[in-house]
Motif scaffolding. Structure first.
Motif, PDB file in Angstrom:
ATOM      1  N   SER A  73     122.314  35.159  75.829  1.00  0.00           N
ATOM      2  CA  SER A  73     123.186  35.913  76.738  1.00  0.00           C
ATOM      3  C   SER A  73     124.471  36.344  76.042  1.00  0.00           C
ATOM      4  CB  SER A  73     123.524  35.071  77.978  1.00  0.00           C
ATOM      5  OG  SER A  73     124.382  33.987  77.630  1.00  0.00           O
ATOM      6  N   GLN A  74     124.822  35.670  74.930  1.00  0.00           N
ATOM      7  CA  GLN A  74     126.021  36.014  74.169  1.00  0.00           C
ATOM      8  C   GLN A  74     125.718  36.954  72.995  1.00  0.00           C
ATOM      9  OE1 GLN A  74     128.654  32.595  73.270  1.00  0.00           O
ATOM     10  NE2 GLN A  74     127.136  31.352  74.336  1.00  0.00           N
ATOM     11  N   CYS A  75     124.427  37.298  72.823  1.00  0.00           N
ATOM     12  CA  CYS A  75     123.993  38.060  71.654  1.00  0.00           C
ATOM     13  C   CYS A  75     123.493  39.446  72.042  1.00  0.00           C
ATOM     14  CB  CYS A  75     122.865  37.324  70.924  1.00  0.00           C
ATOM     15  SG  CYS A  75     123.327  35.688  70.319  1.00  0.00           S
ATOM     16  N   GLY A  76     123.937  40.462  71.315  1.00  0.00           N
ATOM     17  CA  GLY A  76     123.352  41.787  71.398  1.00  0.00           C
ATOM     18  C   GLY A  76     122.448  41.987  70.203  1.00  0.00           C
ATOM     19  N   VAL A  77     121.270  42.552  70.419  1.00  0.00           N
ATOM     20  CA  VAL A  77     120.290  42.693  69.348  1.00  0.00           C
ATOM     21  C   VAL A  77     119.786  44.129  69.304  1.00  0.00           C
ATOM     22  CG1 VAL A  77     118.113  41.858  68.369  1.00  0.00           C
ATOM     23  CG2 VAL A  77     119.558  40.303  69.702  1.00  0.00           C
ATOM     24  N   VAL A  78     119.795  44.722  68.115  1.00  0.00           N
ATOM     25  CA  VAL A  78     119.188  46.035  67.905  1.00  0.00           C
ATOM     26  C   VAL A  78     118.171  45.882  66.788  1.00  0.00           C
ATOM     27  CG1 VAL A  78     119.540  48.468  67.374  1.00  0.00           C
ATOM     28  CG2 VAL A  78     121.351  47.178  68.538  1.00  0.00           C
ATOM     29  N   SER A  79     116.903  46.109  67.113  1.00  0.00           N
ATOM     30  CA  SER A  79     115.855  46.002  66.099  1.00  0.00           C
ATOM     31  C   SER A  79     115.102  47.318  66.010  1.00  0.00           C
ATOM     32  CB  SER A  79     114.878  44.862  66.424  1.00  0.00           C
ATOM     33  OG  SER A  79     114.199  45.134  67.642  1.00  0.00           O
ATOM     34  N   ALA A  80     114.427  47.511  64.890  1.00  0.00           N
ATOM     35  CA  ALA A  80     113.702  48.757  64.667  1.00  0.00           C
ATOM     36  C   ALA A  80     112.567  48.925  65.671  1.00  0.00           C
ATOM     37  CB  ALA A  80     113.162  48.795  63.237  1.00  0.00           C
ATOM     38  N   ASP A  81     112.062  47.818  66.237  1.00  0.00           N
ATOM     39  CA  ASP A  81     110.937  47.901  67.174  1.00  0.00           C
ATOM     40  C   ASP A  81     111.357  47.600  68.616  1.00  0.00           C
ATOM     41  OD1 ASP A  81     111.502  45.253  66.827  1.00  0.00           O
ATOM     42  OD2 ASP A  81     109.450  44.609  66.395  1.00  0.00           O
ATOM     43  N   GLY A  82     112.647  47.830  68.942  1.00  0.00           N
ATOM     44  CA  GLY A  82     113.116  47.619  70.309  1.00  0.00           C
ATOM     45  C   GLY A  82     112.392  48.529  71.293  1.00  0.00           C
ATOM     46  N   PHE A  83     112.410  48.153  72.577  1.00  0.00           N
ATOM     47  CA  PHE A  83     111.604  48.836  73.589  1.00  0.00           C
ATOM     48  C   PHE A  83     112.467  49.685  74.509  1.00  0.00           C
ATOM     49  CE2 PHE A  83     108.737  49.283  77.216  1.00  0.00           C
ATOM     50  CZ  PHE A  83     107.511  49.471  76.581  1.00  0.00           C
ATOM     51  N   VAL A  84     112.003  50.910  74.763  1.00  0.00           N
ATOM     52  CA  VAL A  84     112.631  51.797  75.743  1.00  0.00           C
ATOM     53  C   VAL A  84     111.723  51.854  76.966  1.00  0.00           C
ATOM     54  CG1 VAL A  84     113.343  54.173  76.228  1.00  0.00           C
ATOM     55  CG2 VAL A  84     113.846  53.148  74.006  1.00  0.00           C
ATOM     56  N   PHE A  85     112.298  51.695  78.160  1.00  0.00           N
ATOM     57  CA  PHE A  85     111.512  51.600  79.382  1.00  0.00           C
ATOM     58  C   PHE A  85     111.413  52.947  80.095  1.00  0.00           C
ATOM     59  CE2 PHE A  85     113.026  47.399  78.426  1.00  0.00           C
ATOM     60  CZ  PHE A  85     111.916  46.594  78.699  1.00  0.00           C
ATOM     61  N   ALA A  86     110.371  53.091  80.905  1.00  0.00           N
ATOM     62  CA  ALA A  86     110.184  54.303  81.702  1.00  0.00           C
ATOM     63  C   ALA A  86     111.186  54.274  82.855  1.00  0.00           C
ATOM     64  CB  ALA A  86     108.749  54.382  82.221  1.00  0.00           C
ATOM     65  N   ASP A  87     112.382  54.758  82.577  1.00  0.00           N
ATOM     66  CA  ASP A  87     113.474  54.755  83.551  1.00  0.00           C
ATOM     67  C   ASP A  87     114.491  55.796  83.084  1.00  0.00           C
ATOM     68  OD1 ASP A  87     115.302  54.038  85.584  1.00  0.00           O
ATOM     69  OD2 ASP A  87     114.683  51.941  85.484  1.00  0.00           O
ATOM     70  N   THR A  88     115.648  55.843  83.699  1.00  0.00           N
ATOM     71  CA  THR A  88     116.673  56.805  83.291  1.00  0.00           C
ATOM     72  C   THR A  88     117.449  56.294  82.087  1.00  0.00           C
ATOM     73  OG1 THR A  88     118.293  55.782  84.759  1.00  0.00           O
ATOM     74  CG2 THR A  88     116.959  57.590  85.673  1.00  0.00           C
TER      75      THR A  88
END
Length: 239
Positions: A73-88
């Motif tokens: 909860s204290q960590c932000g993570v950006v990875s090359a295989d992160g997921f984008v959801f079907a939303d706005t």
């Protein structure tokens, strides 16, 4: 502290006796050739892997004594295989938020240099994004994932090849924005493109699961060791 790691039912150690101090409020970059163990080390810091031996400490507290939920909860993570959801765009950036702060969403998009693209769309931040990054370029997807991490406003930011899909100009702008936004907070960057990390407070070079060099960009250039070799190779390939 003396971290080693190997996957179950194998004899090969991915990490070997890693001793590393990551200073609070500073930027630490982890680099190395493919398969060197840098992403595995990052996953251990995020508690996706437990060390086979040794211990990971947050201050004087063993990370194993902190729950996964509390730590992440204290960590932000950006990875090359992160997921984008079907939303706005809005709800992809403010992912999981019960009460969306629209101004914070716009700030996160500005830090990720995505605001102009979104605001030029007819529906702006309410524009739907289909599937896993359907309709987005790889660079736009990566900027969306960066905006999501910024919106979370974490104490710790982890980038695992988090800018590898960006062109050089976008990469430079966004890294400068991140340095300013996260000033005084802890960033850990795993990168292949060395131009991403030249301003890091500490650069750690890993090869075959071992730390072989540590220092600033200038210190490692003067050393003319493995970091110098990697940088020279990239410059030659780009020429």
């Amino acid at each position: 502290r003396n971290i080693s790691f190997q996957y179950p039912n194998t004899n090969h150690k991915v990490l070997r006796d890693i001793k590393l101090f990551i200073p609070q409020g500073k930027t630490t970059a982890i680099i190395g050739s493919s398969g060197s163990g840098k992403t595995t080390l990052l996953k251990m810091l995020l508690k996706y892997h437990e060390p086979t031996s040794g211990e990971t400490l947050l201050g004087n507290t063993d990370l194993r004594n902190i729950s996964n939920h509390t730590w992440r909860s204290q960590c932000g993570v950006v990875s090359a295989d992160g997921f984008v959801f079907a939303d706005t765009f809005l709800h992809n950036i403010a992912l999981g938020a019960d009460d969306v702060d629209f101004e914070r969403v716009k700030l996160a998009a500005r830090v990720a240099n995505l605001n102009e693209h979104i605001e030029n769309l007819p529906l702006g931040y309410h524009t739907p994004v289909s599937g896993d990054h359907g309709g987005l370029s790889q660079g736009q997807k990566q900027r969306l994932l960066i905006a999501r991490a910024v919106y979370k406003d974490p104490e710790y930011l982890f980038l695992d090849e988090g800018t590898n899909a960006l062109d050089t100009q976008n990469q430079q702008i966004i890294m400068q924005n991140l340095r300013e936004y996260f000033r005084g907070r802890t960033m850990v960057i795993v990168a292949h493109r060395l131009s991403t990390i030249r301003h890091a407070d500490q650069i750690v070079v890993i090869e075959k699961g071992c730390i072989v060099e540590k220092g600033t960009h200038d210190e490692l250039i003067a050393l003319q060791g493995r970091y110098f070799e990697l940088l020279t190779t990239q410059l030659e390939m780009a020429a």
